[in-house]
Design a protein around this motif. Structure first.
Motif, PDB file in Angstrom:
ATOM      1  N   VAL A 153       0.838  -1.216   0.000  1.00  0.00           N
ATOM      2  CA  VAL A 153       0.000   0.000   0.000  1.00  0.00           C
ATOM      3  C   VAL A 153       0.866   1.257   0.000  1.00  0.00           C
ATOM      4  O   VAL A 153       0.534   2.246  -0.659  1.00  0.00           O
ATOM      5  N   GLU A 154       1.985   1.222   0.707  1.00  0.00           N
ATOM      6  CA  GLU A 154       2.882   2.376   0.729  1.00  0.00           C
ATOM      7  C   GLU A 154       3.586   2.568  -0.611  1.00  0.00           C
ATOM      8  O   GLU A 154       3.926   3.691  -0.990  1.00  0.00           O
ATOM      9  N   ARG A 155       3.783   1.500  -1.345  1.00  0.00           N
ATOM     10  CA  ARG A 155       4.501   1.549  -2.619  1.00  0.00           C
ATOM     11  C   ARG A 155       3.602   1.899  -3.803  1.00  0.00           C
ATOM     12  O   ARG A 155       4.007   2.631  -4.710  1.00  0.00           O
ATOM     13  N   ARG A 194      -3.891   3.302  -5.935  1.00  0.00           N
ATOM     14  CA  ARG A 194      -5.064   2.742  -6.613  1.00  0.00           C
ATOM     15  C   ARG A 194      -5.159   1.226  -6.475  1.00  0.00           C
ATOM     16  O   ARG A 194      -5.444   0.516  -7.440  1.00  0.00           O
ATOM     17  N   LEU A 195      -4.917   0.766  -5.259  1.00  0.00           N
ATOM     18  CA  LEU A 195      -5.127  -0.641  -4.937  1.00  0.00           C
ATOM     19  C   LEU A 195      -6.476  -0.779  -4.268  1.00  0.00           C
ATOM     20  O   LEU A 195      -6.921   0.127  -3.551  1.00  0.00           O
ATOM     21  N   PRO A 241     -11.166   0.802  -1.554  1.00  0.00           N
ATOM     22  CA  PRO A 241      -9.837   1.354  -1.789  1.00  0.00           C
ATOM     23  C   PRO A 241      -8.914   1.155  -0.595  1.00  0.00           C
ATOM     24  O   PRO A 241      -9.344   1.191   0.557  1.00  0.00           O
ATOM     25  N   LEU A 242      -7.646   0.951  -0.904  1.00  0.00           N
ATOM     26  CA  LEU A 242      -6.631   0.844   0.139  1.00  0.00           C
ATOM     27  C   LEU A 242      -5.796   2.113   0.266  1.00  0.00           C
ATOM     28  O   LEU A 242      -5.037   2.258   1.211  1.00  0.00           O
ATOM     29  N   TRP A 272      -8.723 -10.547  -1.716  1.00  0.00           N
ATOM     30  CA  TRP A 272      -7.644 -10.385  -2.678  1.00  0.00           C
ATOM     31  C   TRP A 272      -7.489  -8.920  -3.055  1.00  0.00           C
ATOM     32  O   TRP A 272      -8.373  -8.110  -2.807  1.00  0.00           O
ATOM     33  N   ILE A 273      -6.348  -8.599  -3.615  1.00  0.00           N
ATOM     34  CA  ILE A 273      -6.001  -7.222  -3.954  1.00  0.00           C
ATOM     35  C   ILE A 273      -5.942  -7.089  -5.474  1.00  0.00           C
ATOM     36  O   ILE A 273      -5.428  -7.965  -6.169  1.00  0.00           O
ATOM     37  N   LEU A 274      -6.475  -5.976  -5.954  1.00  0.00           N
ATOM     38  CA  LEU A 274      -6.517  -5.727  -7.388  1.00  0.00           C
ATOM     39  C   LEU A 274      -6.227  -4.265  -7.664  1.00  0.00           C
ATOM     40  O   LEU A 274      -6.238  -3.430  -6.759  1.00  0.00           O
TER      41      LEU A 274
END
Length: 149
Positions: A20-22, A25-26, A59-60, A96-98
Motif C-alpha cells: 500500500v505504501e509503494r 489505486r489498490l 480502496p486501500l 484479494w487485492i486488485l
C-alpha cells in the motif's frame, strides 16, 4: 484469468502495508476469486439485482484525513471492516487485492472497478493480524456490519 493458485500470497499485515505504501489505486475485494469475478466483470446489487458496470471493491489508498496515523492501522481497518463477508457470502469467499479503473460507485458508495488486474491474495492469518491490531486500540470499533443498539 487468474485463479487463487496463480496469485502471489501476502502472508503478513506488514507485507500488505509495504504494498500500500509503494503502490496507489489498490483495492481489496472479498469474493470467490478473480477467475469467478472476471467472467462477468460486474457486481450485482444484492438488494435490487441490478448489474453494475464494474466490480465492487474497497480502496486501500490512505486518505488525507488519516494524517500521520499509522498506515498499518489504516490497512488493518480496511480488512477488518469487511472480514464478516466470508461468513455472510459462504464458502470460498476470500480476500484479494486488485488494481483497475474506477467507473462508478455502488449502492454503498463503494468504488466500482473495471479493467481489473489481480495482484495478490491475502492469507487468512493477515485478517487475524488485522483483527488483533484493531482490538489493541484504546477505543476499538466494530466491524462494518454493525448491529443496532
Amino acid at each position: 484469468m487468474s485463479t487463487w493458485d496463480d496469485l502471489p500470497v501476502v502472508r503478513s499485515l506488514d507485507g500488505l502495508v509495504r504494498l500500500v505504501e509503494r503502490d496507489r489505486r489498490l483495492y481489496v475485494r472479498w469474493s470467490r476469486g478473480p477467475a469467478a469475478d472476471l467472467r462477468a466483470a460486474s457486481s450485482v446489487d444484492d438488494l435490487t439485482g441490478v448489474a453494475m458496470p464494474g466490480l465492487s471493491a474497497n480502496p486501500l489508498d490512505v486518505e488525507g484525513w488519516w494524517r500521520d496515523r499509522p498506515v498499518r492501522l489504516w490497512v488493518a481497518r480496511r480488512l477488518y471492516d469487511y472480514a464478516h463477508l466470508p461468513h455472510d457470502k459462504g464458502p470460498g469467499v476470500r480476500c484479494w487485492i486488485l488494481t483497475g479503473r474506477e467507473v462508478g460507485r455502488g449502492p454503498d458508495n463503494e468504488p466500482l472497478v473495471a479493467d481489473i488486474r489481480p495482484l495478490c491474495r491475502i492469507a487468512d492469518r493477515v485478517i487475524e493480524e488485522a483483527r488483533r491490531e484493531v482490538a489493541r486500540q484504546d477505543h476499538p470499533w466494530g466491524p462494518l456490519r454493525r448491529t443496532g443498539r
